[in-house]
Design an enzyme around this catalytic site. Structure first.
Site, PDB file in Angstrom:
ATOM      1  N   SER A 115       0.833  -1.193   0.000  1.00  0.00           N
ATOM      2  CA  SER A 115       0.000   0.000   0.000  1.00  0.00           C
ATOM      3  C   SER A 115       0.872   1.247   0.000  1.00  0.00           C
ATOM      4  O   SER A 115       2.029   1.220   0.438  1.00  0.00           O
ATOM      5  CB  SER A 115      -0.909   0.026   1.238  1.00  0.00           C
ATOM      6  OG  SER A 115      -0.131   0.226   2.418  1.00  0.00           O
ATOM      7  N   LYS A 116       0.305   2.340  -0.506  1.00  0.00           N
ATOM      8  CA  LYS A 116       1.057   3.587  -0.604  1.00  0.00           C
ATOM      9  C   LYS A 116       1.380   4.166   0.764  1.00  0.00           C
ATOM     10  O   LYS A 116       2.236   5.043   0.868  1.00  0.00           O
ATOM     11  CB  LYS A 116       0.262   4.607  -1.425  1.00  0.00           C
ATOM     12  CG  LYS A 116      -1.072   5.018  -0.798  1.00  0.00           C
ATOM     13  CD  LYS A 116      -1.837   5.942  -1.723  1.00  0.00           C
ATOM     14  CE  LYS A 116      -3.182   6.354  -1.139  1.00  0.00           C
ATOM     15  NZ  LYS A 116      -3.954   7.206  -2.063  1.00  0.00           N
ATOM     16  N   ARG A 117       0.728   3.698   1.826  1.00  0.00           N
ATOM     17  CA  ARG A 117       1.030   4.202   3.158  1.00  0.00           C
ATOM     18  C   ARG A 117       2.356   3.665   3.682  1.00  0.00           C
ATOM     19  O   ARG A 117       2.888   4.188   4.650  1.00  0.00           O
ATOM     20  CB  ARG A 117      -0.097   3.855   4.131  1.00  0.00           C
ATOM     21  CG  ARG A 117      -1.376   4.640   3.851  1.00  0.00           C
ATOM     22  CD  ARG A 117      -2.266   4.741   5.073  1.00  0.00           C
ATOM     23  NE  ARG A 117      -3.314   5.730   4.874  1.00  0.00           N
ATOM     24  CZ  ARG A 117      -4.100   6.181   5.830  1.00  0.00           C
ATOM     25  NH1 ARG A 117      -3.948   5.736   7.059  1.00  0.00           N
ATOM     26  NH2 ARG A 117      -5.027   7.076   5.587  1.00  0.00           N
ATOM     27  N   LYS A 118       2.885   2.612   3.054  1.00  0.00           N
ATOM     28  CA  LYS A 118       4.139   2.027   3.532  1.00  0.00           C
ATOM     29  C   LYS A 118       5.204   1.945   2.451  1.00  0.00           C
ATOM     30  O   LYS A 118       6.373   1.755   2.757  1.00  0.00           O
ATOM     31  CB  LYS A 118       3.872   0.627   4.107  1.00  0.00           C
ATOM     32  CG  LYS A 118       2.979   0.641   5.336  1.00  0.00           C
ATOM     33  CD  LYS A 118       2.833  -0.746   5.935  1.00  0.00           C
ATOM     34  CE  LYS A 118       1.956  -0.713   7.181  1.00  0.00           C
ATOM     35  NZ  LYS A 118       1.792  -2.058   7.777  1.00  0.00           N
ATOM     36  N   ARG A 168       6.232  10.730   4.204  1.00  0.00           N
ATOM     37  CA  ARG A 168       6.257   9.484   4.971  1.00  0.00           C
ATOM     38  C   ARG A 168       7.677   9.234   5.508  1.00  0.00           C
ATOM     39  O   ARG A 168       7.853   8.831   6.664  1.00  0.00           O
ATOM     40  CB  ARG A 168       5.816   8.346   4.041  1.00  0.00           C
ATOM     41  CG  ARG A 168       5.323   7.088   4.725  1.00  0.00           C
ATOM     42  CD  ARG A 168       4.767   6.117   3.697  1.00  0.00           C
ATOM     43  NE  ARG A 168       3.649   6.686   2.966  1.00  0.00           N
ATOM     44  CZ  ARG A 168       3.648   6.913   1.661  1.00  0.00           C
ATOM     45  NH1 ARG A 168       4.704   6.625   0.939  1.00  0.00           N
ATOM     46  NH2 ARG A 168       2.591   7.431   1.068  1.00  0.00           N
TER      47      ARG A 168
END
Length: 497
Positions: free
Chosen positions: A252-255, A468
């Site tokens: 996922s783009k969150r990680k 991030r």
């Protein structure tokens, strides 16, 4: 029989590496069998689909070296290749299902369906439609239609027994029909859902093998049933393992940066990225690490796919990319590739006006513009030092800014600034206190030119990746803190509302 496979991305966001992964395996299988590979655009979500996203998908897949035999840009005998241009075909087949008694009109309001879901959660029952409109009389249906009541078309599902799904990799999978929802096939606006359009298109485009991610296994019974209802031959199914983050969670783009264009802009070779995706759960017969697309096709055997979730690790990708640079490029070729990447006129022209306003001599340009040619910046916690705010508060600002920008669909200057301005207001901060850590995260310094303009040029995936990265430089967020921050983020602005 000519083997025909397809990739069918939705143009609703940045082109995802998962799309490239599935496209690669579809293409490799088809070409290894002397077959054809198609691309179609599933743009029935008219609210979120954009021409810009479609073009990004086409450009990024072509950058990787994945080419299709038929598609919206190259044409073919089975077009049109955009679902938005095939509405009449879906309406015809939706009506056919109604006439044959395989589907029914559902007039349930969104309020009733919300209440149903809430009650099912309270009762700890499986979620799904309860068949409220399944047994409406024809007279009742006609009365509601005459009154103009909005409705959807749902498919009928058996209430007993199991569906046996044959999978090329997994063998026979049994799914209880009670776990299968009465799927909406046509929405209230008349447009089809994915499930109806997918089956109709695969049939008329003569797709013989459907190779897709394992998240679609639970949808297979609905598709099998639709093929049966229409009296069509079912294509062979193959469900590929999903790409995973290093912590084994779904990619996922969150990680992880997940946009294909991120890797292009960060200076990766397309051959190396494609090689790495090919190694995701598959191996050459001689187990060698490096191989070209042509070599993969020549040696391709779908049975060599491992069902263990392949780990997408940027460090390993970078190592492989370095191997390609050192072992496969001459100095001249390296110079040419570097020049084409570094001296990309279309890209440079976007930030030259800002550099020109700050430069006294040409040698000023390289250091001030270095962040525009970088991947993750070499940041330290002290870079974010703020005379009035603690490190934990700065980290919170960055995390909240990241969440707001992850939800931003249209990546334009006014929208980006508007999100950060709104965040500063909701957090009770001066706009400068919100912008300062964002400047550092994006440019490595608070003294660059307009950070919002830089974010527009860098693009959403690189900008989000740097935010991030900045959060991680400041110690990251623990699971316990994440829950607290998520609640605080949800509560922002409620007092003003």
């Amino acid at each position: 029989m000519t083997v025909r496979t397809r990739i069918a991305p939705s143009p609703t966001g940045d082109p995802h590496v998962g799309t490239a992964y599935i496209a690669l395996f579809n293409m490799a299988f088809a070409k290894s069998q002397g077959g054809q590979f198609l691309l179609r655009i599933e743009d029935t979500d008219q609210v979120r689909s954009t021409p810009e996203s479609e073009q990004q998908i086409l450009d990024s897949l072509r950058w990787l070296g994945l080419n299709w035999d038929e598609g919206p840009d190259v044409g073919g005998p089975h077009g049109p290749y955009r679902q938005s241009e095939r509405s009449e075909l879906y309406a015809k087949h939706s009506d056919e299902l109604l006439e044959k008694g395989h589907a029914f009109r559902c007039f349930c309001t969104s309020e009733r369906l919300d209440e149903l879901r809430k009650q099912q959660e309270i009762d700890k029952e499986g979620s799904g439609y309860d068949g409220h409109c399944l047994h409406l009389t024809e007279a009742s249906v006609q009365t509601k239609l005459a009154a103009g009541e909005p409705h959807v078309v749902r498919m009928k599902i058996p209430t007993e027994g199991t569906c046996k799904v044959q999978d090329m990799l997994r063998g026979e999978i049994e799914i209880d029909w009670k776990q299968v929802d009465m799927q909406v096939l046509r929405k209230a606006d008349g447009l089809p859902t994915y499930h109806l359009a997918n089956v109709v298109d695969d049939h008329y485009m003569e797709i013989t093998h459907v190779i897709r991610g394992e998240e679609w296994i639970n949808s297979a019974p609905k598709h099998i049933l639709l093929y049966k209802y229409f009296g069509w031959q079912m294509p062979v199914l193959c469900h590929m393992p999903l790409l995973r983050n290093p912590d084994k969670s779904k990619l996922s783009k969150r990680k992880n940066p997940t946009c294909i264009t991120y890797y292009r802009d960060a200076g990766y070779l397309p051959e190396a990225v494609l090689n790495y995706l090919g190694r995701m759960g598959w191996s050459m017969p001689d187990e060698r690490e490096k191989f070209t697309l042509d070599e993969m096709i020549a040696n391709f055997d779908l049975q060599r796919v491992s069902l263990g979730g392949p780990i997408f690790d940027q460090e390993k990708l970078s190592w492989l990319n370095g191997s390609w640079i050192r072992e496969n490029l001459t100095v001249e070729e390296f110079g040419e590739r570097l020049h084409n990447w570094l001296m990309n006129e279309a890209y440079i022209s976007k930030f030259l006006p800002f550099a020109k306003e700050r430069a006294a001599v040409f040698t000023d340009v390289a250091p001030m513009a270095a962040f525009m040619f970088s991947g993750m910046l070499d940041l330290k916690p002290e870079d974010f030092a703020h005379k009035k705010r603690e490190e934990v508060d700065v980290r919170k600002v960055l995390q909240f800014a990241l969440w707001r920008l992850e939800a931003l669909r249209i990546w334009e200057k006014d929208n980006i600034f508007g999100e950060i301005k709104t965040l500063s207001k909701e957090m009770g901060l001066k706009i400068g206190d919100c912008m300062q850590p964002v400047f550092v995260a994006i440019a490595g310094t608070p003294n660059s030119w307009s950070v919002v303009d830089s974010m527009v040029i860098l693009g959403p995936d690189m900008s989000r990746a740097r935010l991030r990265h900045a959060v991680n430089v400041l110690g990251g967020v623990s699971k316990k803190e994440m829950k607290r921050l998520e609640k605080e983020f949800r509560d922002l602005g409620q007092d003003e509302a």
